[in-house]
Design a protein around this motif. Structure first.
Motif, PDB file in Angstrom:
ATOM      1  N   ASP A  95     -39.033 -20.550 -45.380  1.00 20.60           N
ATOM      2  CA  ASP A  95     -38.011 -21.129 -46.248  1.00 20.60           C
ATOM      3  C   ASP A  95     -37.541 -22.502 -45.775  1.00 20.60           C
ATOM      4  O   ASP A  95     -37.149 -23.328 -46.593  1.00 20.60           O
ATOM      5  CB  ASP A  95     -36.810 -20.178 -46.329  1.00 20.60           C
ATOM      6  N   GLN A  98     -39.612 -25.382 -47.133  1.00 21.30           N
ATOM      7  CA  GLN A  98     -39.394 -25.527 -48.578  1.00 21.30           C
ATOM      8  C   GLN A  98     -38.147 -26.371 -48.850  1.00 21.30           C
ATOM      9  O   GLN A  98     -38.139 -27.205 -49.761  1.00 21.30           O
ATOM     10  CB  GLN A  98     -39.249 -24.146 -49.226  1.00 21.30           C
ATOM     11  N   ARG A 102     -37.620 -30.385 -50.506  1.00 19.29           N
ATOM     12  CA  ARG A 102     -36.658 -30.663 -51.579  1.00 19.29           C
ATOM     13  C   ARG A 102     -35.562 -31.623 -51.127  1.00 19.29           C
ATOM     14  O   ARG A 102     -34.562 -31.804 -51.813  1.00 19.29           O
ATOM     15  CB  ARG A 102     -36.038 -29.345 -52.067  1.00 19.29           C
ATOM     16  N   GLY A 162     -45.657 -12.457 -50.896  1.00 23.56           N
ATOM     17  CA  GLY A 162     -45.663 -13.508 -51.893  1.00 23.56           C
ATOM     18  C   GLY A 162     -45.826 -12.935 -53.287  1.00 23.56           C
ATOM     19  O   GLY A 162     -45.293 -11.881 -53.626  1.00 23.56           O
ATOM     20  N   HIS A 291     -35.292 -13.480 -55.154  1.00 23.27           N
ATOM     21  CA  HIS A 291     -36.281 -14.402 -55.721  1.00 23.27           C
ATOM     22  C   HIS A 291     -36.306 -15.745 -54.992  1.00 23.27           C
ATOM     23  O   HIS A 291     -37.284 -16.496 -55.103  1.00 23.27           O
ATOM     24  CB  HIS A 291     -35.982 -14.630 -57.209  1.00 23.27           C
ATOM     25  N   GLU A 292     -35.244 -16.061 -54.238  1.00 24.04           N
ATOM     26  CA  GLU A 292     -35.190 -17.337 -53.535  1.00 24.04           C
ATOM     27  C   GLU A 292     -35.994 -17.323 -52.238  1.00 24.04           C
ATOM     28  O   GLU A 292     -36.340 -18.384 -51.720  1.00 24.04           O
ATOM     29  CB  GLU A 292     -33.733 -17.695 -53.211  1.00 24.04           C
ATOM     30  N   GLY A 294     -38.787 -17.391 -49.586  1.00 22.41           N
ATOM     31  CA  GLY A 294     -40.099 -18.028 -49.631  1.00 22.41           C
ATOM     32  C   GLY A 294     -40.093 -19.319 -50.424  1.00 22.41           C
ATOM     33  O   GLY A 294     -41.086 -20.036 -50.457  1.00 22.41           O
ATOM     34  N   LYS A 295     -38.944 -19.621 -51.061  1.00 16.49           N
ATOM     35  CA  LYS A 295     -38.835 -20.825 -51.877  1.00 16.49           C
ATOM     36  C   LYS A 295     -37.709 -21.746 -51.395  1.00 16.49           C
ATOM     37  O   LYS A 295     -37.379 -22.713 -52.063  1.00 16.49           O
ATOM     38  CB  LYS A 295     -38.590 -20.444 -53.337  1.00 16.49           C
ATOM     39  N   GLY A 296     -37.104 -21.385 -50.255  1.00 22.21           N
ATOM     40  CA  GLY A 296     -36.031 -22.208 -49.710  1.00 22.21           C
ATOM     41  C   GLY A 296     -34.701 -21.481 -49.624  1.00 22.21           C
ATOM     42  O   GLY A 296     -33.652 -22.050 -49.946  1.00 22.21           O
ATOM     43  N   SER A 297     -34.722 -20.242 -49.188  1.00 24.96           N
ATOM     44  CA  SER A 297     -33.509 -19.437 -49.091  1.00 24.96           C
ATOM     45  C   SER A 297     -32.799 -19.689 -47.764  1.00 24.96           C
ATOM     46  O   SER A 297     -33.389 -19.536 -46.696  1.00 24.96           O
ATOM     47  CB  SER A 297     -33.850 -17.944 -49.215  1.00 24.96           C
ATOM     48  N   SER A 433     -51.255 -14.826 -48.175  1.00 23.86           N
ATOM     49  CA  SER A 433     -50.175 -15.196 -47.264  1.00 23.86           C
ATOM     50  C   SER A 433     -50.652 -15.085 -45.815  1.00 23.86           C
ATOM     51  O   SER A 433     -51.332 -14.119 -45.453  1.00 23.86           O
ATOM     52  CB  SER A 433     -48.961 -14.288 -47.482  1.00 23.86           C
TER      53      SER A 433
END
Length: 499
Positions: A95, A98, A102, A162, A291-292, A294-297, A433
């Protein structure tokens, strides 16, 4: 505790030599931890000879400061470069990087620093007040409990898969297979070595980790013909402390993962790498924003970093009370204790209490200082993103090679790193993964050893033997709950959708 003893402790702790050693340990630990392949174990081992001529408190405080700071330092490379500085920071890379992409590297480092500081501080307090009773718990663990603990850890793979559960499980199985390479500890028979002496000791974790996470990232950067975007550097460098809303969101995760990290640290052999994955998994399990992950939690970062730094203090509990190292680094620290003429056990807290308590308090202070240095230096760490892509790629490749070679002074480890780098690149290109591979490599040998010893202990009655042990029953219930929880959650979601 007698007033004279307290004064003696403070007198040993508040000296110029101790404070200098503390600062060197914190700064040096962060730098070493941030360099891929240069683990806290290596740092402590290299500096043990330096403590020969130092006062016992100053020398041991420096070593424990390096231990906890290097664990935190690994998160910096994970967040900024997707290159875990230590195995314990691999989960943070999922995370942290990610958020960097951003333009939120400062936020990621801020959460990581505060989480690490709180996790380390809590583990230090646990070490100070709960060492004797908590150490007794680890005495109740034997081969069956370690087997079930490893199996419980493998249930984490499902949450690291993932988008595709099948591909995640396949990656985990690959990691388990890689973990079987080498000489079987029960039979002494070489497995999958193909006649190579270098493979008889198995695949070293650090070269595999560097290859899967670091070198594969270099290949991805080369493919894109550019490194991190310049826009990512333009961030709010002034806001290094996490905002109140972020702290409110992550504080329950930090406290929960800190507790888990302490417990994992107490168990000999588990280590920060296992603790970080457990903390990450539990953060996701309790999160309202799964849901966050692996996407930048930020919850994922907080869970991983609080747990791996809490492991450091937890690992010192069995070391100081029983002489049982809770990790590879504490095994080296045991040598540092013996060099100073300090024998773990009852005498360490009675006859030499003025030394041991001073070291414990110094460890707590080291975690606070680590947080201050981390927050102060974050704006300078983020400047690493301004390095031109070509230079950055060159630096990462050099660090990958040096880090892999430095583990055993072996070119074979470098070749293994290259192999896993290609493997990691191909896996990422095809949607597999890489994290489950590392988890399988870590937990596979633990599970295999525990199962083999349990079969011998059970004398052919393995199932009934497990059910005769209360802690084993608790672990079996936890494993069932972990395996069935996704199905229950899906059923609950369907019911909510139909209402």
């Amino acid at each position: 505790m007698d007033t004279s003893i307290i004064l003696n402790i403070l007198e040993n702790l508040f000296t110029v030599q101790t404070f200098i050693a503390l600062f060197i340990g914190v700064v040096g630990g962060i730098i070493i931890g941030a360099l891929p392949g240069l683990s806290s174990t290596m740092a402590v081992a290299l500096l043990v000879p330096i403590t020969f001529g130092m006062e016992p408190v100053a020398g041991l405080v420096m070593l424990t400061a390096i231990y906890t700071s290097a664990t935190y330092g690994g998160s910096l490379a994970s967040i900024l470069l997707h290159t875990p500085g230590t195995p314990a920071s691999a989960a943070t890379a999922l995370d942290g990087y990610q958020l960097t992409q951003r333009g939120m590297a400062a936020k990621a480092i801020g959460i990581s620093t505060v989480s690490s500081m709180i996790g380390g501080f809590i583990s230090g307090v646990a070490l100070l007040f709960l060492a004797p009773p908590l150490a007794k718990l680890s005495l109740m663990f034997s081969a069956p409990e370690y087997f079930l603990l490893a199996i419980f850890g493998l249930t984490i793979i499902g949450s690291l898969s993932g988008a595709s559960m099948v591909k995640g499980l396949a990656s985990g199985v690959l990691g388990l297979l890689i973990g079987t390479i080498g000489i079987d500890i029960l039979t002494g028979f070489p497995r999958y070595t193909f006649g190579s002496v270098s493979l008889e000791s198995g695949i070293s974790l650090v070269p595999a980790l560097i290859g899967l996470f670091s070198l594969s990232q270099v290949f991805m950067m080369l493919e894109k013909k550019k490194g991190p975007k310049k826009e990512v550097v333009e961030q709010k460098l002034g806001k290094l402390l996490p905002e109140r809303a972020d702290m409110k969101k992550t504080l329950p995760t930090i406290l929960r993962s800190s507790g888990l990290g302490v417990l994992v640290g107490i168990l000999p052999g588990a280590g920060g790498d296992v603790g970080s994955w457990v903390g990450y998994n539990e953060a996701k399990r309790f999160s309202k924003n799964k849901h966050e992950f692996g996407k930048g939690s930020i919850e994922g970062i907080a869970g991983s970093e609080a747990a791996n730094n809490a492991v450091t203090g937890g690992a010192l509990i069995p070391l100081m009370t029983l002489g049982i190292p809770g990790s590879s680094t504490t095994a080296v620290l045991l040598g540092g204790l013996m060099i100073q003429g300090l024998v773990p056990g009852n005498e360490l807290f009675t006859v030499n209490g003025h030394i041991s308590y001073a070291v414990i308090i110094g460890f707590i202070v080291a975690n606070i200082l680590m947080g201050i240095v981390g927050l102060f230096g974050a704006k300078y760490f983020i400047k690493a993103l301004k390095v031109p892509p070509n230079i950055l790629i060159t630096i990462i490749i050099i660090l990958c090679i040096l880090g892999s070679y430095a583990i055993n002074n072996s070119m074979f480890d470098v070749y293994m790193m290259l192999f896993f780098g290609v493997l990691g690149y191909l896996m990422r290109k095809t949607g597999f993964s890489t994290a489950p591979v590392i988890l399988g490599m870590i937990l596979g040998p633990i599970a295999e050893k525990g199962l083999g010893q349990s079969m011998i202990m059970g004398q052919g009655h393995l199932v009934s033997f497990f059910f005769q042990r209360p802690i084993s029953i608790v672990f079996m219930i936890l494993i069932l709950l972990a395996l069935l929880s996704p199905f229950f959650l899906k059923m609950m979601q369907k019911k909510r959708a139909t209402v």
